[in-house]
Design an enzyme around this catalytic site. Structure first.
Site, PDB file in Angstrom:
ATOM      1  N   ASP A 162     -44.832  28.171 -23.416  1.00  0.00           N
ATOM      2  CA  ASP A 162     -45.290  27.156 -24.359  1.00  0.00           C
ATOM      3  C   ASP A 162     -46.806  27.143 -24.231  1.00  0.00           C
ATOM      4  O   ASP A 162     -47.374  27.687 -23.279  1.00  0.00           O
ATOM      5  CB  ASP A 162     -44.654  25.794 -24.020  1.00  0.00           C
ATOM      6  N   TRP A 163     -47.437  26.497 -25.160  1.00  0.00           N
ATOM      7  CA  TRP A 163     -48.905  26.544 -25.216  1.00  0.00           C
ATOM      8  C   TRP A 163     -49.489  25.772 -24.032  1.00  0.00           C
ATOM      9  O   TRP A 163     -49.244  24.585 -23.874  1.00  0.00           O
ATOM     10  CB  TRP A 163     -49.370  25.988 -26.558  1.00  0.00           C
TER      11      TRP A 163
END
Ligand code: GLC
Length: 708
Positions: free
Chosen positions: A251-252
């Site tokens: 995920d970012w």
């Protein structure tokens, strides 16, 4: 890629071709696939440059490897910049898709959403979200297709992934794993026992893998002490025990502390978005990649290339960022997509209560309708503010689309009032409105009308859990006062909500309807159901609670211990339901008869088949969704009967019947045994078939051979 057709490749073939390609690549080319590009520092955080997708890796043209143009999310192409608004369809939420209980319409929606991504030059869709609901107040429950059940989630995740990838768009199933709350999402440590993991939370991910999903996104939280994106046990379980052959992307900013650990060793293949805070160690720095073993680089790059081949991604993407502005501005919505979004929303509407058949609204019953409530004419919210993904409003949702990376801003939201007014005028029914929650005005309007629609709601978004399960703007007080004080007893409550809500007024009104953030066509979809043009067919994908007390609240400590194990939602016998899992009414009724148990001549994978006849015994056309629940013997350690089948009938006219068949596979009658660390099949079960978990009509005791 190189002119040969990679269509329908097996994973083995895709990896074999990827291996050939790797042999031709430089180390720098391989490394360029392992981290994102496109983001730049801005103040204390980062900014996405215009013309870039939310996630990007570069093309390697000489080898026919396309750039990966990744965009959020499952309910439509994210309107990250204001100039995108209006050029894409704001589709119904994933919880709406869950409420359809219909793999066919889920796949159809996914195909059309993927077409919009392709039209925008993207070749990766950052979805579906498949986390099984645990925390009723989770801000992202609107974004997840499983509701509270792993079987429902598995069937629908498979449909969604197949739909997206049938359009040569790579799907990224998320968020791996035990990411069931937003509170402290970047630090909390989910502690989950093995049986609960394998029976409750893993299945939708397993289903996505079986559907050939190209990538898995690891989430922000820790699992049993280690961050998900650097959790060797969970990532190796995903790749080895579950057989996942694609790649794992973070995920970012979900990568952590690479100085003291090696994410590549742990199983992370690609770090997004590719820029981080050096002190946080949350990025694959050039130094980190340069020192990594060649075998690790090859495995990670090989998985990414194999996924490209498996998905048959065109050798060159439609545009290579930042030269994609024309695609970002392209209008990819269409009348066909708008009508499909309306149909999906209508099919997701759940009719919870309808005393005295107040609904459907017909000209023969009603001459004047009052439409009341702030939500009735709510405007959509644009979190971008003046420009783009602003840092302080990006997570705010509205009554059409939840907040955060899954939000799609629309400039053409059809409100409930607009939708109802249009249909009513076609039928010659007068509509009066009081689009606020002023109680006196509401009572006055209700007194003047034949039926009153109270349109209420709430919303939620990523990164924050809901503070409670209440509706916005004191709607409970509005509803209680109108019910108590108006002489009009035809009171219909229409809810636009992101998940569970408490309804202290549910006994005081005639009808209650729920739509789980239905996208831009909300008003038309509600009208289609309210006026009977589309008989309601949605079913609750989660248990609607009597009070918040029975629900699981977000964990506040460093450790979030899933101490309830399997006993979530309907599996918790102490859970007082206002309306049960699988519940949903329509404008007619159905009887169940002729339950037959037998072999499955046409399905060798099934060990027993059940057939039942469903008959429309009411006065209006309608469809229903018979559900199969299996109670396994006590050795299985299951807290309740479990959903193991559902099937949406055709629309049946009064007196018309349909035979429905349930096929039971070995895994459906198996349980996870922590001692032997595997699934064991039982040789008998009790089957229950009915309209919901609490409305079971027929049962049968089953005995079958255990298939090793
Ligand atoms: C977000 C979300 C994830 C999304 C990604 C890119 O924080 O958790 O679902 O796809 O970052 O926007």
């Amino acid at each position: 890629m190189d002119g040969r057709s990679y269509a329908e490749l097996s994973w083995d073939e895709a990896h074999s071709n990827a291996h050939e390609t790797l042999l031709k690549m430089t180390r720098e080319e391989k490394q360029s696939l392992l981290r994102g590009i496109g983001w730049v520092p801005k103040g204390s955080w980062f900014d996405l440059q215009q013309g870039w997708y939310v996630g990007n890796t570069p093309a390697i043209d000489r080898l026919g490897l396309p750039s990966l143009n990744m965009q959020d999310a499952s309910a439509g192409f994210r309107t990250y910049w204001n100039f995108i608004v209006g050029t894409v369809t704001a589709w119904p939420s994933m919880l709406c898709l869950a409420a359809t209980w219909d793999p066919f319409i889920v796949k159809l929606a996914a195909q059309n959403i993927a077409e919009e991504f392709a039209g925008k030059g993207a070749n990766v869709l950052l979805g579906p979200g498949v986390n099984v609901q645990r925390v009723a107040r989770n801000g992202r429950n609107f974004e997840y297709i499983a509701g509270e059940d792993p079987y429902l989630g598995s069937q629908l995740a498979k449909a969604y992934v197949s739909g997206v990838q049938s359009k040569n768009i790579l799907s990224v199933v998320k968020h791996w794993v035990f990411n069931e709350q937003e509170t402290n999402r970047s630090t909390e440590n989910s502690v989950v026992d093995e049986k609960t993991a394998w029976e409750l939370y893993y299945p939708p991910f397993q289903a996505a893998i079986e559907a050939g999903v190209g990538a898995v996104m690891c989430g922000y939280n820790k699992v049993n002490g280690f961050y998900s994106c650097q959790n060797k046990e969970e990532l190796h379980l995903l790749k080895e025990r579950m057989g996942f052959r694609g790649f794992v992307q973070s995920d970012w900013w979900a990568t952590h502390d690479i100085s003291n650990d090696s994410p590549l060793v742990d199983g992370l293949d690609q770090e997004m978005p590719g820029i981080g805070i050096p002190s946080a160690g949350d990025e694959f720095t050039g130094e980190y990649l340069a020192q990594a073993k060649e075998s690790l680089i090859n495995d990670a790059a090989g998985r990414i290339i194999a996924a490209m081949y498996k998905l048959n991604l065109p050798a060159t993407s439609k545009c290579a960022p930042p030269n994609c502005l024309d695609f970002f501005k392209a209008n990819v919505t269409s009348e066909a997509h708008v009508q499909l979004a309306r149909r999906v929303a209508a099919e997701s509407v759940v009719l919870l209560k309808n005393e005295g058949d107040v609904l459907p609204l017909t000209a023969s019953k009603y001459k004047k309708i009052a439409v009341i409530g702030t939500v009735a004419d709510a405007k959509p919210f644009n979190p971008n503010g003046a420009g783009q993904g602003s840092t302080d409003t990006w997570m705010i949702g509205d009554y059409y689309s939840g907040g955060g990376s899954g939000h799609v801003t629309t400039d053409r939201a059809i409100s409930a009032l607009v939708g109802i007014s249009k249909r009513a005028s076609e039928l010659g029914i007068e509509v009066m409105s009081s689009a606020n929650n002023d109680i006196d005005k509401a009572i006055a309007a209700a007194d003047e009308a034949d039926v009153v629609l109270l349109v209420v709601g709430t919303t939620s978004g990523e990164s924050i859990d809901r503070p409670n399960l209440d509706l916005d703007d004191n709607a409970n007080e509005l509803i209680l006062n109108v019910s108590a004080s108006s002489k009009n007893k035809n009171v219909v409550v229409v809810m636009q909500i992101p998940g569970a809500v408490v309804m202290p007024w549910k006994g005081t009104v005639s009808s209650i309807m729920a739509l789980f953030l239905g996208g831009q066509e909300t008003g038309y979809a509600l009208a289609d159901v309210l006026f009977g043009d589309h008989p309601p067919s949605g079913r609750l994908p989660f248990t609607m609670p009597e009070t918040e007390a029975d629900t699981i609240a977000p964990g506040l400590g460093a450790d979030v211990v899933y101490s309830e194990g399997l006993r979530t939602g309907y599996r918790n016998k102490n859970f007082a339901a206002a309306f049960p899992f699988g519940h949903g009414l329509t404008y007619t009724n159905f009887s169940y008869s002729n339950l037959q148990v037998g072999t499955c001549p046409l399905d060798s994978a099934a060990i027993v088949c059940l057939t039942v006849t469903v008959t429309n015994v009411g006065h209006r056309p309608g469809l229903t969704i018979p559900q199969l629940y299996l109670q396994l013997p006590s050795v299985a350690g299951e807290p309740s009967a479990l959903l193991k089948g559902f099937y949406k009938t055709s629309e049946l006219n009064p007196k018309q019947s349909q035979e429905v068949t349930f096929r039971i596979a070995p895994r459906d009658v198996s349980y996870y045994d922590a001692d032997s660390r595997g699934f064991l099949q039982v040789d008998r079960a009790e089957a229950f078939i009915g309209e919901s978990f609490r409305d079971l009509r027929l049962s049968a005791k089953l005995h079958f051979q255990t298939k090793v």
